[in-house]
Design a protein around this motif. Sequence first.
Motif, PDB file in Angstrom:
ATOM      1  N   CYS A   1      46.441  15.722  32.427  1.00 11.70           N
ATOM      2  CA  CYS A   1      45.669  16.480  33.420  1.00 11.70           C
ATOM      3  C   CYS A   1      44.346  15.794  33.727  1.00 11.70           C
ATOM      4  N   SER A   2      43.896  16.006  34.955  1.00 14.72           N
ATOM      5  CA  SER A   2      42.576  15.563  35.398  1.00 14.72           C
ATOM      6  C   SER A   2      41.817  16.781  35.905  1.00 14.72           C
ATOM      7  N   SER A   3      40.588  16.942  35.460  1.00 11.87           N
ATOM      8  CA  SER A   3      39.820  18.154  35.770  1.00 11.87           C
ATOM      9  C   SER A   3      38.376  17.798  36.075  1.00 11.87           C
ATOM     10  N   ALA A   4      37.738  18.647  36.870  1.00 12.86           N
ATOM     11  CA  ALA A   4      36.314  18.483  37.170  1.00 12.86           C
ATOM     12  C   ALA A   4      35.668  19.857  37.290  1.00 12.86           C
ATOM     13  N   PRO A   5      34.479  20.021  36.701  1.00 10.58           N
ATOM     14  CA  PRO A   5      33.782  21.315  36.816  1.00 10.58           C
ATOM     15  C   PRO A   5      33.153  21.465  38.196  1.00 10.58           C
ATOM     16  N   ILE A   6      32.984  22.725  38.622  1.00 16.65           N
ATOM     17  CA  ILE A   6      32.261  23.040  39.857  1.00 16.65           C
ATOM     18  C   ILE A   6      30.981  23.755  39.442  1.00 16.65           C
ATOM     19  N   ILE A   7      29.846  23.154  39.780  1.00 15.70           N
ATOM     20  CA  ILE A   7      28.548  23.643  39.315  1.00 15.70           C
ATOM     21  C   ILE A   7      27.791  24.268  40.483  1.00 15.70           C
ATOM     22  N   ASP A   8      27.281  25.462  40.260  1.00 14.97           N
ATOM     23  CA  ASP A   8      26.564  26.202  41.295  1.00 14.97           C
ATOM     24  C   ASP A   8      25.243  25.499  41.603  1.00 14.97           C
TER      25      ASP A   8
END
Length: 459
Positions: A151-158
């Motif tokens: 898997c490849s993942s990236a956070p979404i930051i406000d």
Amino acid sequence: MSYGLRLRRILETGVGAPRQLINASWQRSLEAGVDPESPAAPLVYDGSLIKDVRTAHPLQPLLPMLAHSLKQMADESEHIMIVTDADGGVLWRDGDHGTMRRADLVGLADGHHWSETSVGTNGIGTALTTRKPVHVYSQEHLLRVLHCWSCSSAPIIDPDTDTVLGCVDVSGTTRSLHPATVALVATTAKLAEAQLALRMYERDERLRRRYDRLPPRSGVLIAATGRVLSGDPANLLGARIHLPEPGSTSCPAGILEPFFDGFLLRPAELSEPLPLRLTFLGDGQPTVRYGDRSLPLSLRHAEILTLLALYARGLTAEQLSYYLYGDDGNPATIRAEIYRLRIQLGGAVAAKPYRLMAPVVADFLELRRLLAGGDASAIARAYTGPLLPRSESPEIRCARDELEVQVRTRLLTCGSADDLWAYAQTANGRDDFQILERVAATLPFTDHRAAAARARLSP
């Protein structure tokens, strides 16, 4: 040697240890007590909750953009795309149907929890922990059951609060992912953050336009999240202030007053408390205005505010319960209603006992004042109808009847024909024979009001 013991031996000796990112994640996961032999991720949102959680999540409006960016690639490569909340709970999933069926077996599905503390090292949980895009291949997963997944993942930051809102992920049952996958996922997360920033700037601009219409020295404009937007040219407050807990308006920098979707910050020594304006007489919807906000109000909240306005020294939950429901009241119900009311009105409502801290400007209190010494014409203008006519509260019914009797008596005793006609337009005055007879007898026969009064008197 069991799989779990072998992992611990690798970490202790360093022999065969994975890359540093994965090594650190294994350490965190085992310290959290994750069992490497766990069969699947735990379920945290069942079918009855997941829809509400999705709707309330700040990433929900961005889902079409996220899906457009990743779904075609996921379909073509037999992968799935996933969006989670900040805790790793899966909110949305789409992609290849065969892969989704296999994902169901390990809980890579809506409502399941993929934090490091739940399932150990994995793309979603590790990206959320490190706040960076990551790829996790095959045996780098802590759980043995995930060794056929990558898997490849990236956070979404406000961009508003600098907190992690969630994660976007592409997963598949392959030993490796295309090298471009993690870059694509990271770019998609950045696109989501750019959309969030644009929405934030639009909100800020709307607030600034309203703020610019205020007189000078009206205070410092603060966003709903605590960012300083305008009114602090020397940057004395910095970029952000610490907001008080719900129900309080006081913070170290001064007093916060509601201002549309944000706040005005005034120095405590210069700040004048905002009045609470209650309009509860007549047949219309009860309304409350606090600062620049006109707030929606349920009948129960209007009843509570009425009682707190009538009893300025305050009331306990038990007293409020009795005044609202009589002997059938439950103080726990009142505490819950007060909690909701304080979220809306902040520091205007205090506890122990419950009381109003803001100056109260209420139409029924003004009517009481006029009845104590005002002239009949002022009373007729002020009285637009009964106090909360739909209320069944014993105490409010008593106050309503008392006002009605006093107004009617004063107008019959001292009121002019104009005053009596004004009363005849209220709910109780429309069919009041004595009032209508006085209007018909006092006004000229040809006056339209006299004619209307005679018509109402006709059987």
